[in-house]
Design a protein around this motif. Structure first.
Motif, PDB file in Angstrom:
ATOM      1  N   LEU A  51      35.553 -16.316 -19.496  1.00  0.00           N
ATOM      2  CA  LEU A  51      36.248 -16.662 -20.490  1.00  0.00           C
ATOM      3  C   LEU A  51      37.191 -17.344 -20.110  1.00  0.00           C
ATOM      4  O   LEU A  51      37.727 -17.826 -20.747  1.00  0.00           O
ATOM      5  N   LEU A  52      37.456 -17.184 -19.172  1.00  0.00           N
ATOM      6  CA  LEU A  52      38.346 -17.462 -17.948  1.00  0.00           C
ATOM      7  C   LEU A  52      38.023 -19.020 -18.280  1.00  0.00           C
ATOM      8  O   LEU A  52      38.800 -20.546 -18.376  1.00  0.00           O
ATOM      9  N   VAL A  94      31.395 -18.206 -24.101  1.00  0.00           N
ATOM     10  CA  VAL A  94      31.846 -16.901 -24.638  1.00  0.00           C
ATOM     11  C   VAL A  94      30.651 -16.300 -25.377  1.00  0.00           C
ATOM     12  O   VAL A  94      30.261 -14.903 -25.403  1.00  0.00           O
ATOM     13  N   VAL A  95      29.158 -16.226 -26.029  1.00  0.00           N
ATOM     14  CA  VAL A  95      28.319 -16.567 -26.434  1.00  0.00           C
ATOM     15  C   VAL A  95      27.728 -15.431 -24.935  1.00  0.00           C
ATOM     16  O   VAL A  95      26.826 -13.975 -25.238  1.00  0.00           O
ATOM     17  N   ALA A  96      27.250 -15.714 -24.021  1.00  0.00           N
ATOM     18  CA  ALA A  96      27.135 -15.929 -22.611  1.00  0.00           C
ATOM     19  C   ALA A  96      27.776 -14.422 -22.189  1.00  0.00           C
ATOM     20  O   ALA A  96      27.009 -13.111 -22.184  1.00  0.00           O
ATOM     21  N   ALA A  97      28.977 -14.728 -21.848  1.00  0.00           N
ATOM     22  CA  ALA A  97      29.474 -13.533 -21.370  1.00  0.00           C
ATOM     23  C   ALA A  97      30.087 -12.851 -22.055  1.00  0.00           C
ATOM     24  O   ALA A  97      29.979 -11.642 -21.630  1.00  0.00           O
ATOM     25  N   GLY A  98      29.807 -12.706 -23.566  1.00  0.00           N
ATOM     26  CA  GLY A  98      29.832 -10.777 -24.513  1.00  0.00           C
ATOM     27  C   GLY A  98      27.837 -10.049 -24.154  1.00  0.00           C
ATOM     28  O   GLY A  98      28.472  -9.034 -23.954  1.00  0.00           O
ATOM     29  N   ARG A 103      25.997  -6.176 -20.628  1.00  0.00           N
ATOM     30  CA  ARG A 103      25.492  -5.176 -19.627  1.00  0.00           C
ATOM     31  C   ARG A 103      24.262  -5.978 -19.750  1.00  0.00           C
ATOM     32  O   ARG A 103      23.208  -5.145 -19.259  1.00  0.00           O
ATOM     33  N   LYS A 104      23.221  -6.691 -20.386  1.00  0.00           N
ATOM     34  CA  LYS A 104      22.229  -7.234 -20.802  1.00  0.00           C
ATOM     35  C   LYS A 104      21.804  -8.158 -19.505  1.00  0.00           C
ATOM     36  O   LYS A 104      22.469  -8.506 -19.063  1.00  0.00           O
ATOM     37  N   ILE A 105      21.226  -7.544 -19.356  1.00  0.00           N
ATOM     38  CA  ILE A 105      20.223  -8.278 -17.617  1.00  0.00           C
ATOM     39  C   ILE A 105      19.598  -9.768 -17.943  1.00  0.00           C
ATOM     40  O   ILE A 105      20.560 -11.091 -17.799  1.00  0.00           O
ATOM     41  N   PRO A 106      19.394 -10.228 -19.076  1.00  0.00           N
ATOM     42  CA  PRO A 106      18.843 -11.453 -19.768  1.00  0.00           C
ATOM     43  C   PRO A 106      20.317 -11.896 -19.751  1.00  0.00           C
ATOM     44  O   PRO A 106      20.460 -13.532 -19.179  1.00  0.00           O
ATOM     45  N   GLY A 107      21.421 -11.967 -20.685  1.00  0.00           N
ATOM     46  CA  GLY A 107      22.941 -12.154 -20.762  1.00  0.00           C
ATOM     47  C   GLY A 107      23.206 -13.019 -19.281  1.00  0.00           C
ATOM     48  O   GLY A 107      24.037 -14.230 -19.332  1.00  0.00           O
TER      49      GLY A 107
END
Length: 181
Positions: A51-52, A94-98, A103-107
Motif C-alpha cells: 500500500l505504501l 492494491v488488489v494484490a495487497a488485499g 492471507r491467500k497464498i496465491p495473492g
C-alpha cells in the motif's frame, strides 16, 4: 431358518454387535483438513508495504500530471506512459495487497511477482523502450533531484521489501483450524 454365518474377509453390514457405542458414537462426519494460509504477520507487513508503494506510485503519477499541465497541454509520450503505468501499477498493487491481507497464498505470490516485475521494468524495461543508457537510468533514479526520481527510487526500495516479505508470507504457511461450512 437361520441366517448364513458371516464369511471371513467380507464386510459386515448393519449395526455392529452390541448396538451403538455407549458414548453416543453414531456415524462420524468427516472434518475438512485445515487450510494452509499465508503467514499472518508477514502477510500484514507485505500488504502495508504494498500500500505504501501504491501511494508512492500515485505520487509519481500526480507529478507527471502536474508536468503535463505546466506544458500547456503538450503531453509527451513519456509523460502519458508514466501516468498510465503509474495508475495501473498502483491499482494492481492494491488488489494484490488485499489478497495478501486476506492471507491467500496465491495473492502473496502474485504480489511477489508484481514487485519483482516492477523493479526489473524500471531498471531494464524503461531504458530499452526509450533508448536510455543503463547508467543514465540509474543516475536518474538515485539522484533524488526532482520529485519523480525520488518517487521511483522509493517505489523500487518498497517493491524490493514487499517482494521479500510477500515471499516469506507465501512460503511460511500457517493453518486455519476453523472448519468451513
Amino acid at each position: 431358518m437361520q441366517p448364513n454365518p458371516p464369511q471371513p474377509g467380507f464386510p459386515q453390514y448393519g449395526q455392529p454387535p452390541g448396538g451403538p457405542a455407549p458414548w453416543g458414537g453414531g456415524p462420524v462426519l468427516p472434518t475438512s483438513r485445515p487450510r494452509s494460509r499465508a503467514n499472518a504477520v508477514a502477510a500484514v507487513i507485505a500488504g502495508v508495504l504494498a500500500l505504501l508503494a501504491a501511494g508512492v506510485l500515485v505520487w509519481f503519477t500526480l507529478y507527471n500530471v502536474v508536468v503535463a499541465a505546466e506544458t500547456n497541454g503538450n503531453w509527451s509520450g513519456i509523460t502519458v506512459q508514466n501516468m498510465a503505468t503509474g495508475v495501473i501499477s498502483a491499482v494492481v498493487l492494491v488488489v494484490a495487497a488485499g489478497f495478501t491481507f486476506a492471507r491467500k497464498i496465491p495473492g502473496a505470490w502474485t504480489l511477489f511477482g508484481l514487485c519483482v516485475f516492477y523493479v526489473v521494468a524500471v531498471f531494464v524495461g524503461a531504458p530499452l523502450v526509450w533508448g536510455t543508457p543503463f547508467g543514465a537510468q540509474v543516475k536518474w533514479l538515485f539522484s533524488f533531484d526532482d520529485s519523480d526520481s525520488t518517487a521511483m527510487a522509493l517505489t523500487i526500495f518498497l517493491a524490493v521489501l514487499t517482494a521479500i516479505t510477500s515471499a516469506i508470507a507465501a512460503s511460511v504457511k500457517s493453518y486455519d483450524t476453523k472448519t468451513r461450512l
